[in-house]
Design an enzyme around this catalytic site. Structure first.
Site, mmCIF file in Angstrom:
data_model
loop_
_atom_site.group_PDB
_atom_site.id
_atom_site.type_symbol
_atom_site.label_atom_id
_atom_site.label_comp_id
_atom_site.label_asym_id
_atom_site.label_seq_id
_atom_site.Cartn_x
_atom_site.Cartn_y
_atom_site.Cartn_z
ATOM 1 N N ASP A 102 -54.145 -27.149 12.407
ATOM 2 C CA ASP A 102 -55.178 -26.965 13.415
ATOM 3 C C ASP A 102 -56.138 -25.848 13.014
ATOM 4 O O ASP A 102 -55.785 -24.937 12.250
ATOM 5 C CB ASP A 102 -54.552 -26.611 14.766
ATOM 6 C CG ASP A 102 -53.622 -27.695 15.268
ATOM 7 O OD1 ASP A 102 -53.839 -28.862 14.905
ATOM 8 O OD2 ASP A 102 -52.680 -27.363 16.004
ATOM 9 N N TYR A 103 -57.321 -25.898 13.561
ATOM 10 C CA TYR A 103 -58.378 -24.900 13.314
ATOM 11 C C TYR A 103 -57.843 -23.477 13.500
ATOM 12 O O TYR A 103 -58.110 -22.589 12.689
ATOM 13 C CB TYR A 103 -59.537 -25.176 14.277
ATOM 14 C CG TYR A 103 -60.705 -24.223 14.166
ATOM 15 C CD1 TYR A 103 -61.617 -24.335 13.122
ATOM 16 C CD2 TYR A 103 -60.900 -23.230 15.116
ATOM 17 C CE1 TYR A 103 -62.710 -23.472 13.026
ATOM 18 C CE2 TYR A 103 -61.980 -22.357 15.028
ATOM 19 C CZ TYR A 103 -62.879 -22.485 13.978
ATOM 20 O OH TYR A 103 -63.946 -21.632 13.888
#
Length: 244
Positions: A102-103
């Site tokens: 994830d970011y």
């Protein structure tokens, strides 16, 4: 000489299964002739085209990146945000991430141009373990930990059982550090699992991928996997296939 579908997969065009489908559908040419047989083998001097585009054969590359938080697990981003390949400018081959982080998640991310290798590692059936360290809000009860260990019911189904260890907790700040090991790779899975037991993630890092760790690396650093490490990863997947 190697099987045609394997050559296509190694070039990063498609997984081996998808490559087989393209061959059967008559979308692959070898030396200008359409090939629909899955058993055909090709050599270095054979010219392969997939859907009219010449296949560019590249030397396989296998990398480990210590992905920073705030970076997209992709090769490009339409919002012009930083992507993982920005940290590996020295590689000329067309590499891409194996799965994603994830970011807002940091830690181990593998990148390669070997499509077959990537797809095998990402397949949940082969149970390649990934270990995360999460700082969460609150102090989970023993029952909450057991829910994670048994599997959590999410909107896309129940997760496989996880291995969970409480590393530390701070009663004053009401935070806990957990180590969680899973072998699936659903979107934002660890975050969603912890939200489901009402202990949302404050910080998340993937510290281990199978036997690989971040030892010797700082955030943003990368290194090539050794031939022995690649061989070990292939052996893990093969063991998973045999077990499945």
């Amino acid at each position: 000489m190697e099987r045609l579908q394997k050559v296509i997969a190694h070039a990063g065009v498609a997984s081996r299964r998808k490559a087989e489908q393209l061959i059967v559908e008559g979308k692959v040419k070898v030396n200008g002739k359409v090939v629909k047989e899955l058993g055909i083998k090709v050599g270095e001097n054979d010219r392969v085209e997939v859907e009219g585009i010449p296949l560019e054969r590249e030397e396989p590359v296998y990398l480990l990146l210590y992905k920073p938080s705030g970076v997209i697990s992709a090769v490009k981003d339409d919002k012009d945000r930083k992507v993982v390949t920005d940290f590996i400018p020295y590689i000329k081959q067309r590499i891409y991430p194996v799965g994603r982080l994830d970011y807002d998640t940091s830690g181990i991310l593998l990148l390669t141009n070997d499509g077959e290798f990537a797809n095998a590692l990402m397949h949940p059936r082969y149970e390649v373990e990934k270990t995360y360290v999460a700082k969460v809000k609150g102090v989970p009860s023993r029952e909450s930990i057991k829910i994670l260990e048994r599997g959590v019911v999410l909107e896309d189904g129940k997760t496989a059982p996880a291995k969970v260890k409480v590393i530390s907790f701070d009663k004053r700040k009401q935070t806990t550090i957990l180590e969680i090991t899973i072998h699936e790779g659903r979107n934002r899975q660890v975050r969603r699992m912890l939200e489901a037991i009402e202990h949302p993630v404050l910080k998340l890092k993937r510290e281990q991928y199978a036997f690989l760790t971040l030892s010797g690396l700082s955030t943003g650093d990368s290194r090539e996997l050794s031939p022995h490490e690649v061989k070990q990863l292939r052996a893990l997947v093969l063991h998973g296939k045999n077990r499945a």
